[in-house]
Design an enzyme around this catalytic site. Sequence first.
Site, PDB file in Angstrom:
ATOM      1  N   SER A 146       0.882  -1.179   0.000  1.00  0.00           N
ATOM      2  CA  SER A 146       0.000   0.000   0.000  1.00  0.00           C
ATOM      3  C   SER A 146       0.913   1.220   0.000  1.00  0.00           C
ATOM      4  O   SER A 146       2.101   1.103   0.341  1.00  0.00           O
ATOM      5  CB  SER A 146      -0.837  -0.014   1.296  1.00  0.00           C
ATOM      6  OG  SER A 146      -1.403   1.255   1.548  1.00  0.00           O
ATOM      7  N   TYR A 159      -1.907  -1.169  10.477  1.00  0.00           N
ATOM      8  CA  TYR A 159      -1.903  -1.290   9.013  1.00  0.00           C
ATOM      9  C   TYR A 159      -0.576  -0.773   8.446  1.00  0.00           C
ATOM     10  O   TYR A 159       0.066  -1.435   7.633  1.00  0.00           O
ATOM     11  CB  TYR A 159      -3.081  -0.490   8.458  1.00  0.00           C
ATOM     12  CG  TYR A 159      -3.359  -0.692   6.989  1.00  0.00           C
ATOM     13  CD1 TYR A 159      -4.101  -1.780   6.541  1.00  0.00           C
ATOM     14  CD2 TYR A 159      -2.893   0.213   6.036  1.00  0.00           C
ATOM     15  CE1 TYR A 159      -4.380  -1.960   5.191  1.00  0.00           C
ATOM     16  CE2 TYR A 159      -3.163   0.037   4.687  1.00  0.00           C
ATOM     17  CZ  TYR A 159      -3.910  -1.042   4.267  1.00  0.00           C
ATOM     18  OH  TYR A 159      -4.174  -1.212   2.930  1.00  0.00           O
TER      19      TYR A 159
HETATM   20  P1  NAD Z   1     -11.482  -6.127   0.282  1.00  0.00           P
HETATM   21  O1  NAD Z   1     -12.035  -6.026   1.656  1.00  0.00           O
HETATM   22  O2  NAD Z   1     -12.339  -5.812  -0.901  1.00  0.00           O
HETATM   23  O3  NAD Z   1     -10.874  -7.587   0.025  1.00  0.00           O
HETATM   24  C1  NAD Z   1     -10.127  -8.250   0.989  1.00  0.00           C
HETATM   25  C2  NAD Z   1     -10.073  -9.709   0.625  1.00  0.00           C
HETATM   26  O4  NAD Z   1      -9.339 -10.387   1.650  1.00  0.00           O
HETATM   27  C3  NAD Z   1     -11.454 -10.368   0.580  1.00  0.00           C
HETATM   28  O5  NAD Z   1     -11.465 -11.369  -0.415  1.00  0.00           O
HETATM   29  C4  NAD Z   1     -11.570 -10.997   1.968  1.00  0.00           C
HETATM   30  O6  NAD Z   1     -12.457 -12.092   2.020  1.00  0.00           O
HETATM   31  C5  NAD Z   1     -10.134 -11.434   2.183  1.00  0.00           C
HETATM   32  N1  NAD Z   1      -9.792 -11.655   3.565  1.00  0.00           N
HETATM   33  C6  NAD Z   1      -9.935 -10.830   4.636  1.00  0.00           C
HETATM   34  N2  NAD Z   1      -9.526 -11.441   5.758  1.00  0.00           N
HETATM   35  C7  NAD Z   1      -9.109 -12.677   5.385  1.00  0.00           C
HETATM   36  C8  NAD Z   1      -8.589 -13.787   6.100  1.00  0.00           C
HETATM   37  N3  NAD Z   1      -8.416 -13.753   7.413  1.00  0.00           N
HETATM   38  N4  NAD Z   1      -8.286 -14.905   5.403  1.00  0.00           N
HETATM   39  C9  NAD Z   1      -8.489 -14.971   4.062  1.00  0.00           C
HETATM   40  N5  NAD Z   1      -8.973 -13.948   3.347  1.00  0.00           N
HETATM   41  C10 NAD Z   1      -9.277 -12.815   4.000  1.00  0.00           C
HETATM   42  O7  NAD Z   1     -10.177  -5.208   0.325  1.00  0.00           O
HETATM   43  P2  NAD Z   1      -9.217  -4.631  -0.830  1.00  0.00           P
HETATM   44  O8  NAD Z   1      -9.299  -3.163  -0.744  1.00  0.00           O
HETATM   45  O9  NAD Z   1      -9.435  -5.306  -2.119  1.00  0.00           O
HETATM   46  O10 NAD Z   1      -7.802  -5.046  -0.202  1.00  0.00           O
HETATM   47  C11 NAD Z   1      -6.947  -5.997  -0.779  1.00  0.00           C
HETATM   48  C12 NAD Z   1      -5.521  -5.656  -0.414  1.00  0.00           C
HETATM   49  O11 NAD Z   1      -5.173  -4.393  -0.971  1.00  0.00           O
HETATM   50  C13 NAD Z   1      -5.278  -5.533   1.092  1.00  0.00           C
HETATM   51  O12 NAD Z   1      -4.026  -6.099   1.418  1.00  0.00           O
HETATM   52  C14 NAD Z   1      -5.256  -4.027   1.308  1.00  0.00           C
HETATM   53  O13 NAD Z   1      -4.498  -3.677   2.429  1.00  0.00           O
HETATM   54  C15 NAD Z   1      -4.613  -3.580   0.021  1.00  0.00           C
HETATM   55  N6  NAD Z   1      -4.833  -2.171  -0.302  1.00  0.00           N
HETATM   56  C16 NAD Z   1      -6.106  -1.685  -0.482  1.00  0.00           C
HETATM   57  C17 NAD Z   1      -6.258  -0.346  -0.809  1.00  0.00           C
HETATM   58  C18 NAD Z   1      -7.611   0.275  -1.056  1.00  0.00           C
HETATM   59  O14 NAD Z   1      -7.677   1.501  -1.183  1.00  0.00           O
HETATM   60  N7  NAD Z   1      -8.665  -0.497  -1.158  1.00  0.00           N
HETATM   61  C19 NAD Z   1      -5.139   0.485  -0.936  1.00  0.00           C
HETATM   62  C20 NAD Z   1      -3.888  -0.046  -0.728  1.00  0.00           C
HETATM   63  C21 NAD Z   1      -3.743  -1.386  -0.410  1.00  0.00           C
END
Ligand code: NAD
Length: 264
Positions: A146, A159
């Site tokens: 991130s 985080y």
């Molecule tokens: P999201 O909530 O849409 O998806 C998260 C996914 O992880 C889902 O499929 C969920 O079921 C799964 N998950 C959560 N806990 C879990 C566990 N204990 N075991 C197995 N699966 C689990 O979130 P997202 O925004 O798509 O995030 C995905 C990644 O991207 C994360 O690592 C997040 O930190 C990173 N990220 C997101 C953003 C943003 O703005 N959305 C920005 C930077 C980084």
Amino acid sequence: MQSSNLKGKTALVTGSTSGIGLGIARTLSAQGANIVFNGFGDPQEISKLQSDVAKEFDVETLYHNADMSKPAEIEAMMKAATEQFGSVDILINNAGIQHVANIEDFPVDRWDAIIAINLSSAFHTTRLALPQMKANNWGRIVNVASVHGLVGSAQKSAYVASKHGIVGFTKVTALETAQSGITCNAICPGWVLTPLVQKQVDARAAQQNISIEEAKKSLLAEKQPSGEFVTPEQLGALVAFLCSDAASQVRGVAWNMDGAWVAQ
Ligand code: NAD
């Protein structure tokens, strides 16, 4: 764009039932890779997701419900993937959660869960995938960090610590595989409108008594100079590049796609 650069390869994407992971899984399957899905959700919806991707891109898929905070379940998932496909060639460590609170109010169980899911799970999948990748002298590991792997934000201590940690882990993985056909890199998205961020938009709207649309605008205005969200499809395209031959000497980077967030 459909191509078959990754035909015959298997990609395991943690947390791929939603958001960024799903976007990456779809892009890799469009390149011909078989997909191991993981993450939580409604079993019927997940099974539909699997069959839709299999049909649309003519690939095989597997789903494993491992909880990424539990090393024994991660081991079971890696074993199931190997039994079905022979090896995991592309590992995308994407599963992640967020919790927002000041340090003195931060619930200890949320700290532990964030470190386990966002950071330690990548250690477990990587340690289990590397022997297979080394045997094939080919592998691609992409850690979804991130912008918070590069800079901090108040109220996101766990985080930010987990994401800085995974950037460090990426560098060590890249060094230990430097003289092989295996690469390891991190990608560092800015704001992407997924369920993880929607929660923060909703909280902001409620706190400031503004509309959801206004909350989205103010969230972006605070950190992301482009004023636009990054999309899961754009991140998928970046991952597809990192998996290509052209990227074979891209090693150990933390590549931001963030509408100029960390350029400030
Ligand atoms: P999201 O909530 O849409 O998806 C998260 C996914 O992880 C889902 O499929 C969920 O079921 C799964 N998950 C959560 N806990 C879990 C566990 N204990 N075991 C197995 N699966 C689990 O979130 P997202 O925004 O798509 O995030 C995905 C990644 O991207 C994360 O690592 C997040 O930190 C990173 N990220 C997101 C953003 C943003 O703005 N959305 C920005 C930077 C980084």
